[in-house]
Design an enzyme around this catalytic site. Structure first.
Site, short mmCIF file in Angstrom:
data_model
loop_
_atom_site.label_atom_id
_atom_site.label_comp_id
_atom_site.label_asym_id
_atom_site.label_seq_id
_atom_site.Cartn_x
_atom_site.Cartn_y
_atom_site.Cartn_z
N GLU A 43 18.85 19.48 -10.03
CA GLU A 43 18.04 19.05 -9.17
C GLU A 43 16.67 19.65 -9.64
O GLU A 43 16.69 20.96 -9.66
CB GLU A 43 18.35 19.57 -7.73
CG GLU A 43 17.31 18.86 -6.79
CD GLU A 43 17.32 19.59 -5.36
OE1 GLU A 43 16.49 19.75 -4.43
OE2 GLU A 43 18.55 19.65 -4.95
N THR A 72 13.10 17.95 -2.62
CA THR A 72 12.07 18.14 -1.87
C THR A 72 11.21 16.81 -1.90
O THR A 72 10.22 16.78 -2.02
CB THR A 72 11.21 19.48 -2.52
OG1 THR A 72 11.95 20.39 -2.95
CG2 THR A 72 10.19 19.72 -1.27
N LYS A 132 23.02 17.79 3.20
CA LYS A 132 22.74 19.45 2.68
C LYS A 132 22.39 19.78 4.00
O LYS A 132 21.50 19.89 4.85
CB LYS A 132 21.40 19.28 1.94
CG LYS A 132 20.83 20.46 1.47
CD LYS A 132 19.54 20.46 0.73
CE LYS A 132 18.37 20.23 1.45
NZ LYS A 132 17.10 20.36 0.71
#
Length: 219
Positions: A43, A72, A132
């Site tokens: 990521e 993000t 998450k």
């Protein structure tokens, strides 16, 4: 690759490596080092300057050897730009139903961030593939276990606070995989170009994850 196979790849690898840096110049090399160390789910966060170009460059260099995602991600515009640049999965720090809906539309794996049971279930009900749990250093494995108890159907990925010392406890608490940022991709190693250090850490985490899963399965 299909969304289902991409999700399975995340679950099988068990580690989502998170790359953050002040500059994108060496991040292609970082991605290579992670891959060589056995981690193929990577990521790149949108806090990195020129992240879309980096995603495209990593995708061109490593192709399907890795599963490349963007993190993000705060809104649908950013999510769509990342997907068009080559991202196969999207990670958000918070629950944004519109981003989840967009990823479902484009058949991309989506991992929104949640911390409370309400946030976790809201994300799951909205169509998340994995939730998450962030920031996982607050509460640690005990928090994950507490959430997993009444919500066993939700795939949980703790991010933040996962280290070589805590990883086994997170797996035991019910994590389907873990997110690793600075504990794996050390800022000092990135800045100095010490790819051997990053590769070595990747190998250590992969071996520890395998051992932790085997021990859990044996119980």
């Amino acid at each position: 690759m299909s969304r289902e196979s991409d999700l399975q790849r995340v679950l099988d690898t068990g580690i989502v490596s998170i790359i953050r840096a002040k500059s994108g110049e060496q991040l292609v090399n970082v991605a290579k080092a992670l891959y060589e160390g056995g981690i193929d789910v990577i990521e790149v966060t949108f806090t990195v300057p020129g992240v879309l170009d980096i995603i495209a460059a990593v995708k061109k260099e490593l192709g399907n050897k890795i599963l490349l995602g963007a993190g993000t991600v705060l809104d649908t515009e950013t999510a769509r730009a990342a997907i068009l640049a080559g991202a196969e999965f999207i990670v958000t720090p918070t629950v944004n139903p519109d981003v989840i809906k967009l990823c479902n539309r484009y058949s991309k794996v989506i991992m929104p961030g949640g911390f409370t049971p309400t946030e976790v279930l809201t994300a799951w009900d909205a169509g998340a593939d994995i939730v998450k749990v962030f920031p996982a250093e607050i509460g640690g494995p005990a928090l994950l276990k507490a959430i997993a108890g009444p919500l066993p159907q939700v795939r949980l990925l703790p991010t933040g606070g996962v280290t070589l010392e805590t990883l086994p406890s997170f797996i035991k608490a019910g994590a389907c995989a873990v997110g690793l940022g600075s504990a794996l991709v050390e800022a000092k190693a990135v800045e100095s170009g010490d790819m051997a250090r990053i590769r070595s850490l990747a190998e250590q985490y992969v071996a520890l994850l395998k051992k932790s899963r085997q021990e859990l399965a044996a119980k």
